[in-house]
Design a protein around this motif. Structure first.
Motif, PDB file in Angstrom:
ATOM      1  N   ALA A 116       0.847  -1.191   0.000  1.00  0.00           N
ATOM      2  CA  ALA A 116       0.000   0.000   0.000  1.00  0.00           C
ATOM      3  C   ALA A 116       0.879   1.237   0.000  1.00  0.00           C
ATOM      4  CB  ALA A 116      -0.920   0.016   1.218  1.00  0.00           C
ATOM      5  N   THR A 159      -4.404   7.108  -2.054  1.00  0.00           N
ATOM      6  CA  THR A 159      -3.919   5.825  -1.558  1.00  0.00           C
ATOM      7  C   THR A 159      -4.052   4.803  -2.673  1.00  0.00           C
ATOM      8  OG1 THR A 159      -6.098   5.226  -0.673  1.00  0.00           O
ATOM      9  CG2 THR A 159      -4.545   6.276   0.847  1.00  0.00           C
ATOM     10  N   VAL A 160      -3.211   3.799  -2.612  1.00  0.00           N
ATOM     11  CA  VAL A 160      -3.277   2.704  -3.573  1.00  0.00           C
ATOM     12  C   VAL A 160      -2.904   1.425  -2.844  1.00  0.00           C
ATOM     13  CG1 VAL A 160      -0.905   3.076  -4.359  1.00  0.00           C
ATOM     14  CG2 VAL A 160      -2.552   1.944  -5.858  1.00  0.00           C
ATOM     15  N   TYR A 161      -3.542   0.323  -3.253  1.00  0.00           N
ATOM     16  CA  TYR A 161      -3.339  -0.961  -2.594  1.00  0.00           C
ATOM     17  C   TYR A 161      -3.055  -2.061  -3.609  1.00  0.00           C
ATOM     18  CZ  TYR A 161      -5.553   1.329   1.412  1.00  0.00           C
ATOM     19  OH  TYR A 161      -5.849   2.188   2.441  1.00  0.00           O
ATOM     20  N   ASP A 208      -3.856  -5.657  -5.041  1.00  0.00           N
ATOM     21  CA  ASP A 208      -5.136  -6.356  -5.147  1.00  0.00           C
ATOM     22  C   ASP A 208      -5.318  -7.375  -4.023  1.00  0.00           C
ATOM     23  OD1 ASP A 208      -5.198  -6.467  -8.802  1.00  0.00           O
ATOM     24  OD2 ASP A 208      -5.798  -4.904  -7.390  1.00  0.00           O
ATOM     25  N   LYS A 252      -6.564  -5.399  -0.879  1.00  0.00           N
ATOM     26  CA  LYS A 252      -7.630  -4.411  -1.036  1.00  0.00           C
ATOM     27  C   LYS A 252      -8.882  -4.863  -0.289  1.00  0.00           C
ATOM     28  CE  LYS A 252      -7.299  -2.598  -5.011  1.00  0.00           C
ATOM     29  NZ  LYS A 252      -7.364  -2.358  -6.474  1.00  0.00           N
ATOM     30  N   GLY A 253      -9.432  -3.954   0.501  1.00  0.00           N
ATOM     31  CA  GLY A 253     -10.611  -4.280   1.279  1.00  0.00           C
ATOM     32  C   GLY A 253     -10.308  -4.859   2.643  1.00  0.00           C
ATOM     33  N   THR A 311      -5.743  -1.069   5.447  1.00  0.00           N
ATOM     34  CA  THR A 311      -5.937   0.364   5.288  1.00  0.00           C
ATOM     35  C   THR A 311      -4.667   1.096   5.695  1.00  0.00           C
ATOM     36  OG1 THR A 311      -8.303   0.168   5.806  1.00  0.00           O
ATOM     37  CG2 THR A 311      -7.321   2.366   5.944  1.00  0.00           C
ATOM     38  N   LYS A 313       3.927   2.140  -6.855  1.00  0.00           N
ATOM     39  CA  LYS A 313       3.966   0.751  -6.422  1.00  0.00           C
ATOM     40  C   LYS A 313       5.357   0.137  -6.542  1.00  0.00           C
ATOM     41  CE  LYS A 313      -0.843  -0.308  -7.676  1.00  0.00           C
ATOM     42  NZ  LYS A 313      -1.719  -1.228  -8.437  1.00  0.00           N
TER      43      LYS A 313
END
Length: 127
Positions: A49, A58-60, A62, A65-66, A69, A109
Motif C-alpha cells: 500500500a 492511496t493505492v493498494y 489487489d 484491497k478491502g 488500510t 507501487k
C-alpha cells in the motif's frame, strides 16, 4: 537523512487484525509519500500500500484491497497499516519506505520509487 522504524508486528491467528506503525525521524521535512511493502522467504519484495503526503491518495495491492488500510499522521510523522482479516499468506516481513524526492503528491507501487527504508517487522499469521 530520514530514518524509519516499524513496529507492531507479531504472531496472530488467521482472521485477526494487527496495526503496523512506521515512525519517521531525522530530516523528515514535508511532501513525501510513504509505502508499505512485504517480503517472504524466497520471494521478491512486493508492494502492499502507499499514501500521498496529504493522505488524499492511496493505492493498494489487489491481494490486500478491502482488508488493509493505510493512513498517516503528519504531526506525529507516523504511517500506519491496519491489517484486518489476516490470512496465512500475509505472513512476511513488512517494510515501510519513503519517497522523499517527488513532492508527495503521487504514489507509486515500484520499490525503485522509494529511497529510504525501515528495517522491517515480522508478521506471522497462523492457520
Amino acid at each position: 537523512q530520514v530514518q524509519l522504524v516499524e513496529s507492531g508486528g507479531g504472531l496472530v491467528q488467521a482472521g485477526n487484525s494487527l496495526r503496523l506503525s512506521c515512525a519517521a525521524s531525522g530530516r523528515t521535512g514535508s511532501g513525501y509519500s510513504m509505502g508499505w511493502f512485504r517480503q517472504s522467504p524466497g520471494k521478491e519484495r512486493e508492494f502492499v500500500a502507499a499514501i500521498s503526503w496529504s493522505g488524499g491518495s492511496t493505492v493498494y495491492a489487489d491481494s490486500v484491497k478491502g482488508r488493509f488500510t493505510i493512513s498517516r499522521d503528519n504531526v506525529k510523522n507516523t504511517v500506519y497499516l491496519q491489517m484486518n482479516s489476516l490470512r496465512p499468506e500475509d505472513t512476511a516481513v513488512y517494510y515501510c519506505a519513503t519517497d522523499s524526492s517527488r513532492g508527495g503528491i503521487l504514489v507509486f507501487k515500484s520499490v525503485y520509487a522509494y529511497d529510504v527504508w525501515g528495517q522491517g517487522t515480522q508478521v506471522t499469521v497462523s492457520s
